[in-house]
Design a protein around this motif. Structure first.
Motif, mmCIF file in Angstrom:
data_model
loop_
_atom_site.group_PDB
_atom_site.id
_atom_site.type_symbol
_atom_site.label_atom_id
_atom_site.label_comp_id
_atom_site.label_asym_id
_atom_site.label_seq_id
_atom_site.Cartn_x
_atom_site.Cartn_y
_atom_site.Cartn_z
ATOM 1 N N ARG A 1 48.290 44.822 24.852
ATOM 2 C CA ARG A 1 47.715 43.576 25.374
ATOM 3 C C ARG A 1 47.925 43.560 26.886
ATOM 4 N NH1 ARG A 1 50.980 40.249 20.836
ATOM 5 N NH2 ARG A 1 52.588 41.411 21.933
ATOM 6 N N LEU A 2 46.846 43.732 27.630
ATOM 7 C CA LEU A 2 46.937 43.888 29.080
ATOM 8 C C LEU A 2 46.173 42.788 29.800
ATOM 9 C CD1 LEU A 2 46.119 47.706 29.331
ATOM 10 C CD2 LEU A 2 48.381 46.673 29.185
ATOM 11 N N LEU A 3 46.737 42.317 30.913
ATOM 12 C CA LEU A 3 46.033 41.414 31.818
ATOM 13 C C LEU A 3 45.835 42.146 33.136
ATOM 14 C CD1 LEU A 3 44.866 38.650 32.599
ATOM 15 C CD2 LEU A 3 47.180 37.961 33.296
ATOM 16 N N LEU A 4 44.587 42.332 33.550
ATOM 17 C CA LEU A 4 44.263 42.988 34.818
ATOM 18 C C LEU A 4 43.793 41.925 35.793
ATOM 19 C CD1 LEU A 4 42.162 46.024 33.461
ATOM 20 C CD2 LEU A 4 44.641 45.638 33.361
ATOM 21 N N GLU A 5 44.421 41.862 36.963
ATOM 22 C CA GLU A 5 44.041 40.829 37.932
ATOM 23 C C GLU A 5 43.913 41.420 39.331
ATOM 24 O OE1 GLU A 5 45.945 39.444 40.471
ATOM 25 O OE2 GLU A 5 47.919 40.332 40.092
ATOM 26 N N GLY A 6 42.897 40.951 40.063
ATOM 27 C CA GLY A 6 42.670 41.427 41.417
ATOM 28 C C GLY A 6 41.250 41.137 41.859
ATOM 29 N N PRO A 7 40.923 41.417 43.121
ATOM 30 C CA PRO A 7 39.598 41.119 43.670
ATOM 31 C C PRO A 7 38.484 41.849 42.916
ATOM 32 C CG PRO A 7 41.154 41.687 45.418
ATOM 33 C CD PRO A 7 41.821 42.027 44.128
ATOM 34 N N PRO A 8 37.267 41.354 43.001
ATOM 35 C CA PRO A 8 36.135 42.037 42.354
ATOM 36 C C PRO A 8 35.946 43.445 42.907
ATOM 37 C CG PRO A 8 35.513 39.825 43.080
ATOM 38 C CD PRO A 8 36.852 40.113 43.676
ATOM 39 N N GLY A 9 35.523 44.348 42.056
ATOM 40 C CA GLY A 9 35.186 45.692 42.501
ATOM 41 C C GLY A 9 36.352 46.606 42.780
ATOM 42 N N THR A 10 37.558 46.265 42.278
ATOM 43 C CA THR A 10 38.740 47.078 42.587
ATOM 44 C C THR A 10 39.170 47.982 41.426
ATOM 45 O OG1 THR A 10 40.084 45.130 42.035
ATOM 46 C CG2 THR A 10 39.671 45.563 44.370
ATOM 47 N N ALA B 1 48.219 44.653 38.553
ATOM 48 C CA ALA B 1 47.663 44.013 39.752
ATOM 49 C C ALA B 1 46.841 45.015 40.563
ATOM 50 C CB ALA B 1 48.795 43.455 40.613
ATOM 51 N N TYR B 2 45.623 44.619 40.914
ATOM 52 C CA TYR B 2 44.698 45.458 41.670
ATOM 53 C C TYR B 2 44.513 44.877 43.068
ATOM 54 C CZ TYR B 2 43.649 47.696 37.251
ATOM 55 O OH TYR B 2 43.768 48.382 36.070
ATOM 56 N N SER B 3 44.258 45.752 44.030
ATOM 57 C CA SER B 3 44.070 45.301 45.407
ATOM 58 C C SER B 3 42.994 46.136 46.079
ATOM 59 C CB SER B 3 45.391 45.417 46.190
ATOM 60 O OG SER B 3 45.849 46.766 46.179
ATOM 61 N N LEU B 4 42.543 45.675 47.238
ATOM 62 C CA LEU B 4 41.543 46.432 47.993
ATOM 63 C C LEU B 4 42.148 47.748 48.471
ATOM 64 C CD1 LEU B 4 40.034 43.516 50.124
ATOM 65 C CD2 LEU B 4 39.048 44.582 48.080
ATOM 66 N N PRO B 5 41.362 48.803 48.543
ATOM 67 C CA PRO B 5 41.899 50.119 48.931
ATOM 68 C C PRO B 5 42.298 50.187 50.393
ATOM 69 C CG PRO B 5 39.508 50.200 48.757
ATOM 70 C CD PRO B 5 39.915 48.846 48.247
ATOM 71 N N GLY B 6 43.367 50.936 50.665
ATOM 72 C CA GLY B 6 43.761 51.199 52.040
ATOM 73 C C GLY B 6 42.942 52.339 52.613
#
Length: 326
Positions: A125-134, A248-253
């Motif tokens: 059971r996973l929750l993925l959260e972060g900006p669109p397209g990441t 947790a997802y974030s925009l790429p560096g």
């Protein structure tokens, strides 16, 4: 007479074979090889490992050729889309920490028979959260592909708007599928359901959320349930503890941006320096960068060139920034 360890390994192999999970089967077989090696049976252990390597080296048959994808029937067809995933773990560009979390989920699922034999439940059971397209949706596809499973997508925003008053009963239909058909189930736009609400908006949404959490609590560990949201801040904080893991997802560096561009363009960008593009890639998502790379490639190919230039990339990235960031 079988020893306890041998019996559990055989049980795990039978279960994984019956479910068609090759990687889980190989994992248990390699555990048997390791046990034989510890007991001094090195030749047997070597033979087992060679057999596994030979089997794994054979071309991987696409899922659709092995079995017919489950096509939703009746009420399920109205709320869920099913597809064969094509993305693999090597295609996912993300941080080392996040990649490690995803690999852990895959490995636990591959060895779920062994874990469950000893009273442990694999992460499912996973929750993925972060900006669109990441990469949240892609992660669901990667997990499914690595486990040779289909992806079943449920868009909660559409479900709630289309079946207002019936959403909870529709969710029950979906979770009945979770219990009976092993797959990766992606609940997209989870914030449509899990937003922290007050006032007149509580009613239906709160009842549906409570139903979802009850279904989630009893979801079969044979399937993987993934909820994805672009808006962590508006989620009810009590939701997070209901999931086995929150990714947790974030925009790429800068370096991730370069890797994404090179992966998408391959030989078309060979020899082209990508350093110093930070001002143009900053603030763009993984999806934005892929689209910019594709735009640069099209420009180069349509003018008859066999490679993308630095100028092509700069122009495409600038255009994408303008479109995405205003």
């Amino acid at each position: 007479m079988l020893m306890a360890g041998q019996g559990s390994h055989i049980t795990a192999m039978v279960r994984s074979h019956a479910s068609g999970d090759d990687e889980a089967f190989y994992s248990v077989v390699l555990q048997v090889a390791a046990r034989e090696a510890r007991q001094g049976h090195h030749r047997l252990a070597g033979d087992i490992k060679k057999a596994v390597e030979a089997s794994r080296s054979r071309p991987r048959t696409p899922l659709a050729e092995v079995t017919t994808l489950p096509r939703p029937q009746g009420d399920v067809a109205e709320v869920m889309d099913v597809r064969e995933p094509r993305e693999r773990l090597r295609d996912l560009v993300t941080s080392a920490e996040l990649a490690g979390q995803i690999v852990q989920v895959i490995q636990e699922q591959r060895q779920r028979a062994v874990l469950m034999e000893h009273g442990f439940v694999p992460t499912h059971r996973l929750l993925l959260e972060g900006p669109p397209g990441t990469g949240k949706t892609m992660t669901a596809s990667v997990i499914a592909s690595e486990l040779s499973l289909p992806v079943c997508t449920v868009r909660l925003d559409g479900l709630m708007s289309r079946f207002m008053g019936e959403t909870a009963s529709r969710l029950r239909i979906v979770f009945d599928e979770v219990s009976t058909r092993r797959a990766v189930y992606l609940f997209d736009e989870f914030d449509a359901l899990g937003a922290d609400r007050s006032g007149n908006d509580v009613g239906e949404a709160r009842r549906v959320l409570n139903s979802f959490l009850l279904f989630l609590e009893s979801a079969s560990p044979e399937s993987i349930v993934i909820a994805a949201t672009n808006h962590r801040a508006i989620l009810d904080r009590a939701l997070f503890r209901r999931f086995d893991a929150v990714l947790a997802y974030s925009l790429p560096g800068g370096k991730q941006a370069q890797t994404l561009i090179r992966k998408r363009l391959g030989s078309l960008v060979k020899g082209v320096p990508l350093g110093g593009l930070g001002a143009l890639t900053r603030g763009l998502s993984h999806a934005d960068l892929v689209k910019a790379a594709e735009s640069a490639a099209k420009s180069a190919l349509m003018r008859g060139d066999s490679a993308v230039t630095r100028a092509d990339l700069e122009s495409a990235l600038a255009a994408r920034r303008l479109a995405s960031l205003g």
